[in-house]
Design a protein around this motif. Structure first.
Motif, short mmCIF file in Angstrom:
data_model
loop_
_atom_site.label_atom_id
_atom_site.label_comp_id
_atom_site.label_asym_id
_atom_site.label_seq_id
_atom_site.Cartn_x
_atom_site.Cartn_y
_atom_site.Cartn_z
N ARG A 86 34.60 37.11 42.05
CA ARG A 86 33.23 36.61 42.21
C ARG A 86 33.07 35.74 43.44
N PHE A 87 34.18 35.18 43.95
CA PHE A 87 34.10 34.34 45.14
C PHE A 87 34.63 35.06 46.38
N ALA A 88 34.99 36.33 46.22
CA ALA A 88 35.56 37.09 47.33
C ALA A 88 34.50 37.90 48.05
N ASP A 89 34.75 38.18 49.31
CA ASP A 89 33.87 39.03 50.10
C ASP A 89 34.37 40.46 49.97
N VAL A 90 33.80 41.21 49.02
CA VAL A 90 34.33 42.53 48.71
C VAL A 90 33.36 43.64 49.11
N ALA A 91 33.91 44.80 49.45
CA ALA A 91 33.11 45.99 49.75
C ALA A 91 32.93 46.79 48.47
N ALA A 92 32.02 47.75 48.51
CA ALA A 92 31.75 48.56 47.32
C ALA A 92 32.96 49.38 46.90
N THR A 93 33.83 49.67 47.86
CA THR A 93 35.00 50.49 47.58
C THR A 93 36.27 49.66 47.41
N ASP A 94 36.12 48.34 47.33
CA ASP A 94 37.28 47.45 47.22
C ASP A 94 38.05 47.73 45.93
N SER A 95 39.37 47.68 46.02
CA SER A 95 40.22 47.99 44.87
C SER A 95 40.01 47.02 43.72
N SER A 96 39.62 45.78 44.03
CA SER A 96 39.40 44.80 42.97
C SER A 96 38.19 45.16 42.12
N LEU A 97 37.14 45.74 42.74
CA LEU A 97 35.98 46.19 41.98
C LEU A 97 36.31 47.43 41.16
N ARG A 129 27.04 43.40 36.57
CA ARG A 129 25.89 44.07 37.17
C ARG A 129 25.19 43.16 38.18
N ASN A 130 24.94 41.92 37.80
CA ASN A 130 24.29 40.99 38.70
C ASN A 130 25.17 40.68 39.91
N PHE A 131 26.46 40.56 39.67
CA PHE A 131 27.38 40.28 40.77
C PHE A 131 27.38 41.43 41.79
N ILE A 132 27.46 42.66 41.29
CA ILE A 132 27.50 43.82 42.18
C ILE A 132 26.18 43.97 42.94
N LYS A 133 25.06 43.78 42.25
CA LYS A 133 23.76 43.82 42.91
C LYS A 133 23.65 42.75 43.99
N SER A 134 24.17 41.56 43.70
CA SER A 134 24.14 40.48 44.68
C SER A 134 24.98 40.81 45.90
N ARG A 135 26.19 41.33 45.66
CA ARG A 135 27.08 41.67 46.79
C ARG A 135 26.52 42.82 47.63
N SER A 136 25.73 43.69 47.01
CA SER A 136 25.21 44.85 47.74
C SER A 136 24.29 44.46 48.90
N GLN A 137 23.82 43.22 48.89
CA GLN A 137 22.96 42.74 49.98
C GLN A 137 23.70 42.76 51.32
N GLN A 138 25.02 42.63 51.26
CA GLN A 138 25.82 42.63 52.50
C GLN A 138 26.40 44.00 52.83
N TRP A 139 26.15 44.99 52.00
CA TRP A 139 26.74 46.31 52.22
C TRP A 139 25.82 47.21 53.02
N ASP A 140 26.41 48.12 53.79
CA ASP A 140 25.65 49.11 54.55
C ASP A 140 25.37 50.30 53.63
N MET A 141 24.16 50.35 53.09
CA MET A 141 23.85 51.38 52.11
C MET A 141 23.66 52.76 52.73
N ASN A 142 23.66 52.85 54.05
CA ASN A 142 23.58 54.17 54.70
C ASN A 142 24.96 54.78 54.90
N ASP A 143 26.00 54.01 54.61
CA ASP A 143 27.36 54.52 54.65
C ASP A 143 27.63 55.30 53.37
N GLU A 144 28.06 56.54 53.51
CA GLU A 144 28.21 57.41 52.34
C GLU A 144 29.23 56.88 51.33
#
Length: 491
Positions: A86-97, A129-144
């Motif tokens: 929850r305190f890490a800067d993670v990508a959508a494909t990060d192994s921790s997620l 769910r809320n954590f992932i939605k929050s982190r998605s603000q920093q993700w590039d959603m155009n990246d497949e």
């Protein structure tokens, strides 16, 4: 007598001639098809689904103490992993997620047997769910890869939770689940017992067969088929829903009408309060809702079968919300939806769709600019939703294997006459049997499509009942898809 016979014969020839003329097929359209040229998402995890089902069967045979111990161990892992990530800067494909989701999957069959931890599981899902939605603000959603990872997390965990809700005795769990109390200053109302604000986007799933097609037909199959925009009057707090219906185009309905319209599930979405445009003008959602509310009362807006969200002269359901917000400075559906499977494209084109880079209701959940406020579903409608989706998945597999939607050609003249009468009704502001903008041919194809779905669904329901009698548990979604595929092959 001879004159009468002659005139009768002439009348017969005239009717036959008209009938033959009305049998002439529609001319092909000249409008270009806007293709997506993407690859549909695939899970390719049949081994995992089978493992989860086996774990459920094994868990049902475990002594209560041993089952509790197994659940508590996984809960400790879940809590520890979440505290770290929850305190890490993670990508959508990060192994921790991915590890968090795998742990969430592993818990599902155990909690489905022992409902003592069901509320914890629901609360844990909401946190994730809320954590992932929050982190998605920093993700590039155009990246497949990012888009696929984001979808896997949100859709996968919802699917796991719903399997638990269906298998467990969840009747005492409230249908309305609050997710995030996103701050809003706009006027307030209530729908299905949920507090909603003017400008909220209400995403739902209808009970009609075409609703399943809309939910499952895009590159990221989802659970929702319809979007409505809520408008609440400032002085009276009276709420209205602005939504596009296939039957009548854009229309305004009351909360009572909206709640009485058959829904299998329902979700409330709201623009994040920390968006730059929202900080500048917190009343933006209300202004967007009021604008489209007033515009829908001033002009007739036909339904947009082409699904072209760039042209507001006609609108489909998603376009109502996206147009209202776009005109007020907020671009929704980031990223846009795509429909790439050729069979799905063929079937949707049969119904008039020409734009396969568009805005699908289910994909609104993956827009980082929006928060999920609440979600509503109950056990009875949830299982119906799963059966409808499984049947549609099986049908779309047939579509991708070259199966076409046929119709009774000999009925075409009669339906064209009915369509002519409907056009006259439309000119006087009335709703016809065949929707405005839908041709007689497409109406017949829609009739055939509905008949196909109903036929397979009835067979699938019988198979599901037999499955329950034999195995003493509700068939999970992957089993429903298998049953539906078998039902579709029956003659």
């Amino acid at each position: 007598m001879k004159v009468f016979k002659k005139r009768l014969f002439q009348c017969f020839i005239f009717i036959a001639g008209v009938y033959l003329l009305l049998l002439i097929p529609d001319l092909p359209g000249n409008d270009p098809i806007i293709k997506a040229n993407k690859k549909p998402f695939t899970w390719n995890k049949d081994h995992l689904w089978k493992q989860l089902e086996n774990d459920f069967i094994k868990a049902s045979l475990l002594p209560a103490g041993e089952l509790d111990s197994s659940i508590n161990k996984l809960k400790l892992v879940a809590e520890g992993s979440f505290s770290y990530v929850r305190f890490a800067d993670v990508a959508a494909t990060d192994s921790s997620l991915i590890a968090l989701e795998n742990n969430f999957f592993a818990l599902a069959p155990l909690i489905a047997v022992n409902k003592g931890s069901l509320q914890w599981y629901i609360d844990h899902y909401t946190r994730l769910r809320n954590f992932i939605k929050s982190r998605s603000q920093q993700w590039d959603m155009n990246d497949e890869a990012t888009r696929a990872g984001f979808y896997t997390l949100l859709y996968g965990m919802r699917a796991a939770l719903e399997e638990v809700l269906l298998q467990a005795d969840s009747m005492n769990i409230a249908p309305a689940m609050l997710v995030k109390n996103e701050r809003s200053l706009t006027p307030v109302a209530k729908i299905f017992g949920i507090e909603v604000h003017s400008g909220d986007l209400l995403v739902s799933r209808g009970g009609a067969e075409v609703s399943a097609l809309i939910s499952r037909g895009n590159d990221y199959p989802g659970n929702f088929s319809h979007v409505a925009l809520l408008y609440v009057e400032e002085k009276t707090n009276k709420a209205f829903l602005v939504e596009a219906h296939i039957e009548k185009g854009v229309a305004v309905s009351s909360v009572e009408q909206y709640e009485n319209d058959k829904k299998l599930r329902f979700m409330v979405m709201r623009p994040r309060a920390d968006l730059a445009v929202m900080i500048k003008d917190p009343m933006l959602p209300h202004k967007a809702a009021k604008m489209i509310y007033e515009e829908s009362l001033k002009r007739h807006i036909p339904y947009d079968f082409k699904m072209n969200f760039h042209d507001p002269r006609s609108m489909f359901c998603s376009e109502v919300g996206s147009y209202a917000y776009r005109m007020n400075g907020l671009l929704l559906w980031q990223p846009v939806s795509t429909i790439s499977s050729q069979g799905v494209v063929n079937w949707l084109h049969d119904f008039g769709v020409e734009n396969f880079v568009t805005q699908m209701p289910s994909d609104l959940e993956y827009d980082p600019q929006l928060s999920v406020v609440a979600e509503w579903r109950d056990k009875e409608t949830l299982f119906k939703d799963h059966i409808d989706n499984a049947v549609m998945d099986a049908m779309l597999e047939q579509a991708n294997n070259g199966v076409s939607i046929h119709y009774n050609t000999w009925q075409l003249p009669v339906v064209r006459i009915i369509k002519g009468y409907c056009i006259i009704k439309n000119l006087f502001g009335k709703t016809g049997m065949i929707p405005e903008g839908m041709s007689a041919t497409r109406a017949l194809k829609n009739q055939s499509f509905v008949a196909m779905h109903v036929k397979i669904k009835n067979r699938t329901r019988k198979m599901a009942d037999e499955f329950i009698k034999q195995y003493h548990y509700i068939p999970p979604y992957w089993q429903l898809v298998k049953l539906a595929a078998a039902a579709g092959k029956e003659k």
